[in-house]
Design an enzyme around this catalytic site. Structure first.
Site, short mmCIF file in Angstrom:
data_model
loop_
_atom_site.label_atom_id
_atom_site.label_comp_id
_atom_site.label_asym_id
_atom_site.label_seq_id
_atom_site.Cartn_x
_atom_site.Cartn_y
_atom_site.Cartn_z
N CYS A 31 -9.82 15.94 -28.42
CA CYS A 31 -10.15 17.37 -28.27
C CYS A 31 -9.94 17.82 -26.83
O CYS A 31 -10.61 17.34 -25.91
CB CYS A 31 -11.59 17.57 -28.73
SG CYS A 31 -12.46 18.95 -27.99
N CYS A 34 -12.87 19.41 -24.88
CA CYS A 34 -13.92 18.42 -24.57
C CYS A 34 -13.65 17.78 -23.22
O CYS A 34 -14.56 17.45 -22.47
CB CYS A 34 -13.97 17.34 -25.64
SG CYS A 34 -14.41 17.96 -27.28
#
Lengths: 106, 323
Positions: A31, A34
């Site tokens: 991700c 993230c």
């Protein structure tokens, strides 16, 4: 204090039973946003080390906790106090959004 | 990791940067690679959410030099490292205000004032949302703009993708790795996605397509439960029960902070003259999706970044590198 990892098996002990509020970052290695959140959470962990614990939960490896808390988007960061959710930040929206969340618990 | 090759030293305290670049996608980092290698001190004000649209992707297959594809977020970290290697200073702060009428130019970012002799605007574009009732409230609760981020939470569930371009195709294909029930909702009767992407979608048995259809409302209490749809050919309404809806209807240029300061078109794209400059202020350049409404590719953004970098060096009377 630096951030550390929690898992499905120690979530109750490290998060729900923690004497101090805990900020849990639900994340995964694939991700992009993230990755942006990570250094910011590290800094906040250091700044609030007396009052708050910041932990990370890899949703790939710990699907039960992610599902228990209805996480449907990452990063999602949930603040826990005395075993229950205070509030959450969905998505990485920058440092201020995390600070606003933390203020609700300390 | 290669050693830092510091072509571009930083200015002394109180002195202006020779180039300040606002933004942090392929346009920004490419511009910085050129300006640093041209020995211009270079500051990148990259924003807290740095990295641009590629941070919301998985495998990028159309960026030259990566025959096996490259992960979007990895590509951005590499571009950033490359710019920093030549001496660019990266600051992950949001720009709050700019003053292009002062000389040197002034930029306020994270509460700090920065001075610069030239500026490259490379702020790119953000997700365009549908703007229908229910959407905003349910972002992160079934409404998403990032299938690579969120698809794993929809394992075996019913999902819809709204849009008809390459990014809608990519979102739908990403979702098929987790579920067999993917519906693309598109307001026209044909896609504008590339033939390669369309082929992968139409040949995938997990993907259904609803043509001439628009989402008018997203319904759900704590999470998405269903979509209200309208067929724009016959005007009929219908409901589609879904657990998730992925929005990929395009982008809007990120130009709010420049409103009223430089010329923009009616959609907010910066108006460009002579390839890479703004109309209104000498020394202010522009690159990438913030002005390019036509191509919107990582590689074209990088190309525009190169152009803006070279033009900034010319403006600074520095010899441009590599020829």
């Amino acid at each position: 204090m630096a951030t550390f990892d929690v898992t499905d098996s120690d979530f109750a002990e490290k998060v729900l039973k923690s004497p101090t509020p805990v900020l849990v970052d639900f994340w995964a290695p694939w991700c992009g946003p993230c990755k942006l959140a990570e250094p910011v959470l590290d800094e906040l962990s250091e700044e609030h080390k007396d009052k708050l614990t910041v932990v990370k939960l890899n949703v790939d490896e710990n699907q039960k906790s992610a599902s228990d808390y209805d996480v449907m988007s990452i990063p999602t960061t949930i603040l826990f106090k005395e075993g229950s959710e205070v509030d959450r930040q969905i998505g990485f929206a920058g440092r201020q959004a995390y600070e606003d969340l933390i203020k609700m618990g300390i | 990791m290669n050693d830092i090759i510091n072509f571009a030293s930083k200015p002394r305290e109180g002195d202006p940067w020779e180039v300040a670049i606002i933004g942090s996608g392929p346009a920004s980092f490419t511009a910085a690679i050129y300006t640093t290698r041209g020995a211009a001190s270079t500051l990148i004000l990259g924003g807290e959410k740095w990295g641009g649209q590629l941070m919301l992707t998985t495998t990028v297959d159309n960026f030259p030099g990566f025959p096996e594809g490259v992960q979007g977020p990895d590509l951005m970290q590499k571009m950033k490292a490359q710019a920093e290697r030549f001496g660019a200073e990266f600051v992950a702060k949001n720009v709050e205000a700019v003053d292009f009428d002062k000389k040197p130019f002034e930029i306020l970012a994270g509460g700090v004032k920065y001075l610069a002799k030239s500026i490259i605007i490379a702020t790119g574009a953000d997700t365009k949302w549908l703007g229908v009732p229910g959407e905003k409230e349910l972002i992160g609760r079934g409404v998403s703009s990032c299938a690579p981020c969120d698809a794993p939470f929809f394992k075996g569930k019913r999902v819809a993708v709204v849009g008809g371009g390459d990014s809608a195709m990519e979102e739908a294909l990403t979702l098929t790795k987790y579920t067999d029930d993917v519906t693309i909702i598109h307001r026209r009767d044909e896609f504008r996605a590339s033939v390669a992407m369309q082929k992968r979608v139409t040949e995938n048995s997990k993907i259904k397509i609803l043509w001439n259809t628009e989402v008018t409302e997203i319904i759900g209490k704590d999470r998405v439960e269903k979509l209200i749809l309208k067929n724009n050919k016959d005007g009929s309404s219908s409901e589609l029960p879904v657990d998730g809806v992925f929005v990929a209807v395009g982008h809007v240029p990120s130009t709010q902070v420049f409103a009223g300061k430089i010329e923009m078109d009616e959609k907010g794209y910066v108006v460009v003259k002579d390839s890479a400059a703004v109309n209104t202020h000498e020394g202010v350049f522009v690159a990438g999706d913030v002005h390019d409404w036509h191509y919107g590719q990582a590689v074209t953004a990088a190309g525009f970044g190169c152009m803006a970098g070279i033009e900034a060096l010319r403006f600074l009377d520095k010899p441009a590198p590599s020829w």
